[in-house]
Structure formats: C-alpha cells, structure tokens
Design a protein around this motif. Structure first.
Motif, PDB file in Angstrom:
ATOM      1  N   GLN A 198      49.134  54.843  42.423  1.00  0.00           N
ATOM      2  CA  GLN A 198      48.540  55.794  41.486  1.00  0.00           C
ATOM      3  C   GLN A 198      47.303  55.183  40.828  1.00  0.00           C
ATOM      4  O   GLN A 198      47.254  53.990  40.558  1.00  0.00           O
ATOM      5  CB  GLN A 198      49.558  56.181  40.400  1.00  0.00           C
ATOM      6  CG  GLN A 198      50.858  56.763  40.943  1.00  0.00           C
ATOM      7  CD  GLN A 198      50.644  58.100  41.617  1.00  0.00           C
ATOM      8  OE1 GLN A 198      49.852  58.924  41.172  1.00  0.00           O
ATOM      9  NE2 GLN A 198      51.346  58.326  42.724  1.00  0.00           N
ATOM     10  N   ARG A 199      46.313  56.004  40.567  1.00  0.00           N
ATOM     11  CA  ARG A 199      45.082  55.586  39.858  1.00  0.00           C
ATOM     12  C   ARG A 199      44.481  54.324  40.482  1.00  0.00           C
ATOM     13  O   ARG A 199      44.084  53.387  39.792  1.00  0.00           O
ATOM     14  CB  ARG A 199      45.375  55.349  38.370  1.00  0.00           C
ATOM     15  CG  ARG A 199      45.753  56.607  37.620  1.00  0.00           C
ATOM     16  CD  ARG A 199      46.071  56.323  36.177  1.00  0.00           C
ATOM     17  NE  ARG A 199      47.306  55.565  36.038  1.00  0.00           N
ATOM     18  CZ  ARG A 199      47.697  55.015  34.891  1.00  0.00           C
ATOM     19  NH1 ARG A 199      46.945  55.103  33.820  1.00  0.00           N
ATOM     20  NH2 ARG A 199      48.834  54.362  34.823  1.00  0.00           N
ATOM     21  N   VAL A 200      44.434  54.311  41.805  1.00  0.00           N
ATOM     22  CA  VAL A 200      43.981  53.117  42.529  1.00  0.00           C
ATOM     23  C   VAL A 200      42.538  52.765  42.189  1.00  0.00           C
ATOM     24  O   VAL A 200      42.214  51.583  41.966  1.00  0.00           O
ATOM     25  CB  VAL A 200      44.148  53.307  44.052  1.00  0.00           C
ATOM     26  CG1 VAL A 200      43.537  52.139  44.808  1.00  0.00           C
ATOM     27  CG2 VAL A 200      45.627  53.451  44.402  1.00  0.00           C
ATOM     28  N   ASP A 201      41.658  53.748  42.150  1.00  0.00           N
ATOM     29  CA  ASP A 201      40.248  53.463  41.855  1.00  0.00           C
ATOM     30  C   ASP A 201      40.093  52.821  40.478  1.00  0.00           C
ATOM     31  O   ASP A 201      39.376  51.833  40.304  1.00  0.00           O
ATOM     32  CB  ASP A 201      39.420  54.748  41.922  1.00  0.00           C
ATOM     33  CG  ASP A 201      39.236  55.240  43.346  1.00  0.00           C
ATOM     34  OD1 ASP A 201      39.458  54.434  44.273  1.00  0.00           O
ATOM     35  OD2 ASP A 201      38.896  56.417  43.545  1.00  0.00           O
ATOM     36  N   GLU A 202      40.789  53.390  39.498  1.00  0.00           N
ATOM     37  CA  GLU A 202      40.712  52.873  38.132  1.00  0.00           C
ATOM     38  C   GLU A 202      41.282  51.466  38.048  1.00  0.00           C
ATOM     39  O   GLU A 202      40.651  50.549  37.495  1.00  0.00           O
ATOM     40  CB  GLU A 202      41.488  53.797  37.188  1.00  0.00           C
ATOM     41  CG  GLU A 202      41.606  53.275  35.758  1.00  0.00           C
ATOM     42  CD  GLU A 202      42.614  54.053  34.931  1.00  0.00           C
ATOM     43  OE1 GLU A 202      42.964  53.573  33.848  1.00  0.00           O
ATOM     44  OE2 GLU A 202      43.062  55.132  35.384  1.00  0.00           O
ATOM     45  N   LEU A 203      42.474  51.276  38.612  1.00  0.00           N
ATOM     46  CA  LEU A 203      43.127  49.978  38.532  1.00  0.00           C
ATOM     47  C   LEU A 203      42.391  48.908  39.323  1.00  0.00           C
ATOM     48  O   LEU A 203      42.236  47.775  38.855  1.00  0.00           O
ATOM     49  CB  LEU A 203      44.566  50.091  39.033  1.00  0.00           C
ATOM     50  CG  LEU A 203      45.546  50.846  38.131  1.00  0.00           C
ATOM     51  CD1 LEU A 203      46.881  51.026  38.838  1.00  0.00           C
ATOM     52  CD2 LEU A 203      45.751  50.103  36.816  1.00  0.00           C
ATOM     53  N   SER A 204      41.926  49.252  40.517  1.00  0.00           N
ATOM     54  CA  SER A 204      41.241  48.250  41.341  1.00  0.00           C
ATOM     55  C   SER A 204      39.936  47.813  40.692  1.00  0.00           C
ATOM     56  O   SER A 204      39.564  46.638  40.747  1.00  0.00           O
ATOM     57  CB  SER A 204      40.981  48.801  42.748  1.00  0.00           C
ATOM     58  OG  SER A 204      40.122  49.926  42.709  1.00  0.00           O
ATOM     59  N   GLY A 205      39.238  48.753  40.054  1.00  0.00           N
ATOM     60  CA  GLY A 205      37.992  48.411  39.372  1.00  0.00           C
ATOM     61  C   GLY A 205      38.228  47.438  38.238  1.00  0.00           C
ATOM     62  O   GLY A 205      37.512  46.439  38.084  1.00  0.00           O
ATOM     63  N   LYS A 206      39.273  47.714  37.444  1.00  0.00           N
ATOM     64  CA  LYS A 206      39.574  46.846  36.308  1.00  0.00           C
ATOM     65  C   LYS A 206      40.135  45.506  36.769  1.00  0.00           C
ATOM     66  O   LYS A 206      39.824  44.457  36.200  1.00  0.00           O
ATOM     67  CB  LYS A 206      40.554  47.543  35.372  1.00  0.00           C
ATOM     68  CG  LYS A 206      39.941  48.748  34.654  1.00  0.00           C
ATOM     69  CD  LYS A 206      40.943  49.446  33.746  1.00  0.00           C
ATOM     70  CE  LYS A 206      40.307  50.618  33.031  1.00  0.00           C
ATOM     71  NZ  LYS A 206      41.280  51.353  32.192  1.00  0.00           N
ATOM     72  N   LEU A 207      40.978  45.544  37.803  1.00  0.00           N
ATOM     73  CA  LEU A 207      41.497  44.294  38.348  1.00  0.00           C
ATOM     74  C   LEU A 207      40.374  43.428  38.891  1.00  0.00           C
ATOM     75  O   LEU A 207      40.361  42.205  38.713  1.00  0.00           O
ATOM     76  CB  LEU A 207      42.517  44.578  39.454  1.00  0.00           C
ATOM     77  CG  LEU A 207      43.935  44.917  39.016  1.00  0.00           C
ATOM     78  CD1 LEU A 207      44.752  45.426  40.193  1.00  0.00           C
ATOM     79  CD2 LEU A 207      44.616  43.705  38.388  1.00  0.00           C
ATOM     80  N   GLY A 208      39.415  44.071  39.554  1.00  0.00           N
ATOM     81  CA  GLY A 208      38.272  43.339  40.094  1.00  0.00           C
ATOM     82  C   GLY A 208      37.504  42.623  39.005  1.00  0.00           C
ATOM     83  O   GLY A 208      37.054  41.479  39.192  1.00  0.00           O
ATOM     84  N   GLN A 209      37.374  43.279  37.855  1.00  0.00           N
ATOM     85  CA  GLN A 209      36.678  42.660  36.722  1.00  0.00           C
ATOM     86  C   GLN A 209      37.477  41.484  36.169  1.00  0.00           C
ATOM     87  O   GLN A 209      36.914  40.422  35.853  1.00  0.00           O
ATOM     88  CB  GLN A 209      36.443  43.696  35.627  1.00  0.00           C
ATOM     89  CG  GLN A 209      35.488  44.826  36.018  1.00  0.00           C
ATOM     90  CD  GLN A 209      35.404  45.898  34.959  1.00  0.00           C
ATOM     91  OE1 GLN A 209      35.508  45.621  33.768  1.00  0.00           O
ATOM     92  NE2 GLN A 209      35.235  47.140  35.370  1.00  0.00           N
TER      93      GLN A 209
END
Length: 292
Positions: free
Chosen positions: A51-62
C-alpha cells in the motif's frame, strides 16, 4: 519471485510482484549484491509493503541516504515484536517514523543531549501496553547501539505504536488523546477526592470509554445532534439518580469545549456520567500525598 526495480539498501528494495504491481520488500540482506532485473525469492522477504508504495518508497529513499542500515533493522525488529506482543497490526508508516526517531534518539544521547517528555507519565498510564512494549524496545536499543537511553524515550516510542494503531492519523492526535484522558481522570479524582482503582473492571471499562471519547474529540468527530438526547429516559434517570457524577461529566465537557473547542453532546455526557458513577464507587479516599 519478485523482480528488483530499485535497490534502496542491502535490506530494502522496490520490487515488481508477479501481478505486475510495485511493492517494497524488506528483509535482512535481501538486496545485497542485487541490481535492477534480478530476482528475489519471496520466502526470504520479511515484510512486503503493498500500500502507498510511491509515498513510502520516496520517503524511504530519503532516509536511506542519511541513516545507517542498522537503524532500519532495529526499527523492523521492534515493530515485528510489537505486533506480536500487542496482538494487532500497525500501519506501515511506523517503519519510517520509528527508524527516524531511533536514529535521532541514539545520536542525541551520544552527544549528551536530553529531551524532556512531559507527557511520559500520562502516556504510561493511558497506553500501558504500548509503554511496556516500548520499554522492551529501549532495552533492545541500548544493547544494540551500546547507549543508555532515558525512560522518557519509552513514551515517545509508545506514541509511535499508538499512532500506527490509529492508522497513521498523526502523532498530534495521539498526544491530544492522552492529554484529554489524563485531564479527565484528574478532574474525577480531584472532584471526589479519591484515587481510582486501576485494577478494577469498572476502571478498565471506563478507560475504554475514555479512549473512544478522547479519540472522537482529538479527531474532531462531531455529532449532528449535539443539543439533542436520543435516550431521554436514560438522560433523566442519570441526572436524577447520579447528580454528582453528571455534574462531573459536565465539568469534563466544559473543559473539552474550552481546551479544544468541541461541544460534547448530551448523549455523550450521559454515558460519561454512568461510567463515572461506576468507577468512583471502586475508588478509595485519596491520601495526603495524592491530593493536589
């Protein structure tokens, strides 16, 4: 099998599931030496975010660019332990917030910097299960990072659990709930000059009611019938037979309106008075040290 789309660090990767959907895979060493297009056995994945992969992956990447991998591993271990101990699911957003908080807390204590948690007592009392789980997490972090985190950190971590339990609605909501509950308990104990029996079933039921009451207030749930009473017979009975408890409920309602701008419906006051009447019967006179 999961196909690697992007490696974030040795333990986290964005992957493509067999159904073609992007996911985030987390697990010790699952992405080590992998590159785009490589396959990961799903059996080796400890946590799969769908769920919310785009949001989570972006924040995890940061986060990955600024926080060492061991903090992600520690947060994952704490969350998985909390799920088992608390017996409930936690929103995936906790992996982000908790990792960031753990890193900040460890770095802060290594620099000799303290952080006062003025609501620590309230959090411990209102969210006892989460607080005890957080204390276990503190012991784990102390061993893992060779530090001595203060007990105040348990309160902060407990609120991450609470926040995740409420679906990631925001830390401020959780803090507001704790404040409403504690202030309501203080009003009752001061008004009747008693100490509530935390071991009684009445107290347990009252705390459940207070938590839902506080959640409605903190999340701005407002009844369309704030000035009406659906059960007039019950309302009349409570006002007549339990006038002191109803007056106490009125005081709590006035506090909520003044502090949070929320009008407490008459029905809510009625049920609050009923719980107050039950719980105060199980209380005992406050000793000198317990009086404000």
């Amino acid at each position: 099998m999961l196909q690697v789309a992007k490696v974030l660090n040795n333990n986290i990767a964005i992957v493509v599931a067999p159904d073609g959907n992007d996911c985030i895979a987390m697990g010790r060493g699952i992405a080590f030496g992998r590159k785009h297009g490589d396959l990961i056995d799903e059996a080796s994945v400890e946590r799969l975010f769908t769920q919310r992969v785009d949001e989570l992956s972006g924040k995890l990447g940061q986060l990955v660019t600024s926080i060492p991998e061991e903090y992600f591993e520690a947060a994952q271990a704490i969350v998985e332990h909390a799920k088992l101990r608390l017996g409930r699911e936690l929103d995936d957003v906790i992996y982000l917030g908790l990792t960031d908080h753990i890193h900040f807390a460890v770095e802060r204590v290594r620099k000799g910097q303290g952080l006062d948690n003025r609501l620590n007592f309230e959090i411990k009392m209102v969210y006892g299960e989460e607080f005890e789980c957080a204390r276990t997490a503190i012991a784990f972090l102390n061993r893992t990072f060779d530090v001595s985190l203060p007990e105040e950190e348990a309160g902060f971590i407990a609120m991450h659990f609470v926040n995740a339990e409420t679906g990631g609605l925001g830390m401020q909501h959780a803090v507001t709930m704790a404040k409403i509950i504690q202030d309501s308990l203080d009003i009752i104990q001061r008004r009747f000059d008693i100490t509530l029996d935390e071991e009684s079933i009445a107290y347990y039921r009252f705390m459940v009611h207070l938590k839902f009451f506080a959640q409605r207030i903190s999340l701005s749930f407002q009844s369309d019938t704030a000035d009406s009473v659906r059960d007039r017979k019950l309302f009349a009975t409570v006002v007549r037979e339990y006038p002191e408890s109803y007056d106490c409920a009125e005081e709590i309602a006035a506090y909520v309106e003044e502090a949070y701008g929320r009008v407490v419906p008459d029905d809510e006051r009625t049920y609050l008075a009923l719980h107050i009447e039950r719980v105060r019967k199980d209380g005992h006179p406050a000793g000198p040290d317990e009086r404000g």
